[in-house]
Scaffold this motif. Structure first.
Motif, short mmCIF file in Angstrom:
data_model
loop_
_atom_site.label_atom_id
_atom_site.label_comp_id
_atom_site.label_asym_id
_atom_site.label_seq_id
_atom_site.Cartn_x
_atom_site.Cartn_y
_atom_site.Cartn_z
N UNK A 1 0.79 35.33 2.48
CA UNK A 1 0.61 33.95 2.93
C UNK A 1 1.01 33.88 4.40
N UNK A 2 0.15 33.30 5.22
CA UNK A 2 0.45 33.16 6.65
C UNK A 2 0.63 31.69 7.00
N UNK A 3 1.60 31.40 7.84
CA UNK A 3 1.81 30.05 8.34
C UNK A 3 0.90 29.83 9.54
N UNK A 4 -0.09 28.94 9.39
CA UNK A 4 -1.06 28.71 10.46
C UNK A 4 -0.53 27.72 11.50
N UNK A 5 0.01 26.61 11.05
CA UNK A 5 0.52 25.60 12.00
C UNK A 5 1.49 24.68 11.29
N UNK A 6 2.28 24.00 12.08
CA UNK A 6 3.19 22.98 11.58
C UNK A 6 3.21 21.84 12.59
N UNK A 7 2.96 20.60 12.11
CA UNK A 7 2.90 19.43 12.99
C UNK A 7 3.81 18.34 12.45
N UNK A 8 4.29 17.51 13.36
CA UNK A 8 5.21 16.44 12.98
C UNK A 8 4.69 15.10 13.49
N UNK A 9 4.68 14.11 12.60
CA UNK A 9 4.32 12.73 12.96
C UNK A 9 5.56 11.88 12.82
N UNK A 10 6.04 11.35 13.94
CA UNK A 10 7.26 10.55 13.92
C UNK A 10 7.03 9.18 13.32
N UNK A 11 8.06 8.52 12.79
CA UNK A 11 7.90 7.19 12.20
C UNK A 11 7.42 6.13 13.19
N UNK A 12 7.79 6.31 14.48
CA UNK A 12 7.35 5.34 15.47
C UNK A 12 5.84 5.43 15.67
N UNK A 13 5.33 6.67 15.71
CA UNK A 13 3.89 6.86 15.84
C UNK A 13 3.17 6.28 14.62
N UNK A 14 3.73 6.51 13.44
CA UNK A 14 3.13 5.97 12.23
C UNK A 14 3.08 4.45 12.24
N UNK A 15 4.14 3.82 12.72
CA UNK A 15 4.17 2.36 12.80
C UNK A 15 3.13 1.84 13.78
N UNK B 1 0.83 -1.20 0.00
CA UNK B 1 0.00 0.00 0.00
C UNK B 1 0.87 1.25 0.00
N UNK B 2 0.35 2.29 -0.59
CA UNK B 2 1.04 3.58 -0.59
C UNK B 2 0.62 4.35 0.67
N UNK B 3 1.28 4.03 1.79
CA UNK B 3 0.88 4.61 3.07
C UNK B 3 1.09 6.12 3.08
N UNK B 4 0.11 6.81 3.64
CA UNK B 4 0.19 8.25 3.75
C UNK B 4 1.00 8.69 4.95
N UNK B 5 0.99 9.99 5.17
CA UNK B 5 1.78 10.59 6.24
C UNK B 5 1.41 10.05 7.61
N UNK B 6 0.13 9.71 7.79
CA UNK B 6 -0.32 9.21 9.08
C UNK B 6 0.44 7.96 9.51
#
Length: 307
Positions: A113-127, A37-42
């Protein structure tokens, strides 16, 4: 059912339908095993950046800007409005990533253009999400097996679970074949497919059980054909109206729910077929009969105690 109603010989095609289903399942398993599967960012981890444009912007233009800047795998979608844009990047988190992306986007437009938010999902969380998602699907199938066995009979239970497994595997196989992104919204759609397909299977199983008790002079295949004919209108109307809504969502619902709608389209389309053929064919293969529905008298029980 009226005496003049023509009974459709669904089970006359059960061998052909079984071969088709087995072939599709095997192809799907092969695609999942070798292509995946082509896993997404989640599930893979990465960075999500939300920016607000002063005026509506064309998403292909934003994707081209990011690609030229070296962000080849960026996923760009609208989020709620034409001016609110989500950028998903497989690159890891860095203190300057948000500002770097914002600078690239500002260079391609004359508005603010305004930066509203930036979030990070780590590889461990994704797994962990990937593992928990798989467990959720398996748990749903086990619960269905237990429920249908208690509500109906073990043969009906095995048929229902076979149909659900058939629907899930083929849906995942289509995503693997086409390469659509598989994220949490698609996982939610797969679980929804299980619920929808189960509902259809329960309706069919309930009518088959009712007719097996009522139509004693008919054999099991005849009873199943009668039952499927009686429930066909309900199945087609329910599935047809649902598919119309999903087509509308897939076409005009926006990119945020596009994959969700596609997964439901595939799953419900396959689920409609499986509720007619997989469940019924499994019952025929297991030699379902009126005797399977007879309540066994307990030794020493009084007649008045029997249901």
């Amino acid at each position: 059912m009226s005496e003049n109603t023509k009974i459709i010989d669904f089970m006359g095609l059960r061998k052909l339908a079984s071969m088709l289903s087995i072939g599709l399942v095997l192809v799907s398993v092969g695609l999942l095993a070798f292509k995946g599967l082509n896993f997404g960012l989640d599930f893979t981890g990465g960075t999500l950046i939300e920016v607000i444009y002063e005026e509506p912007v064309a998403l292909p233009k934003v994707r081209d800007q990011l690609k030229v800047a070296g962000y080849d795998n960026a996923v760009v979608v609208n989020f709620g409005s034409d001016t609110d844009v989500l950028v998903r990047l497989p690159q890891g988190m860095s203190p300057t990533l948000g500002e770097a992306v914002l600078k690239v986007l500002k260079a391609g437009t004359s508005g603010e253009i305004d930066l509203r938010r930036i979030e990070f999902v780590g590889p461990q969380v994704g797994e962990e999400l990937r593992e928990q998602g798989g467990l959720a699907v398996l748990l749903a199938l086990v619960v269905v097996l237990i429920y249908v066995a208690m509500r109906f009979q073990i043969k009906f239970s095995l048929g229902a679970v076979a149909a659900l497994g058939h629907d899930v595997i083929i849906t995942l196989g289509v995503f693997a074949l086409v390469g659509w992104d598989f994220d949490l919204t698609v996982l939610a759609a797969v679980l929804a497919v299980i619920g929808y397909s189960l509902n259809d299977s329960i309706v069919v199983a309930d009518r088959i059980r009712e007719n097996l008790r009522k139509l004693r002079k008919h054999d099991a295949v005849e009873v199943i054909n009668i039952s499927l004919t009686e429930t066909l209108d309900r199945t087609l109307v329910t599935s047809g109206t649902t598919l119309l809504v999903l087509i509308a969502l897939a076409v005009v619902g926006g990119e945020m729910i596009h994959s969700f709608a596609l997964a439901l389209l595939v799953g419900i389309g396959v689920g409609t077929y499986s509720s007619i053929y997989i469940v019924a064919s499994m019952l025929v293969s297991m030699n379902i009969s009126q005797d399977d529905l007879i309540v066994q008298e307990k030794e020493g029980a009084e007649v008045d105690d029997l249901p």
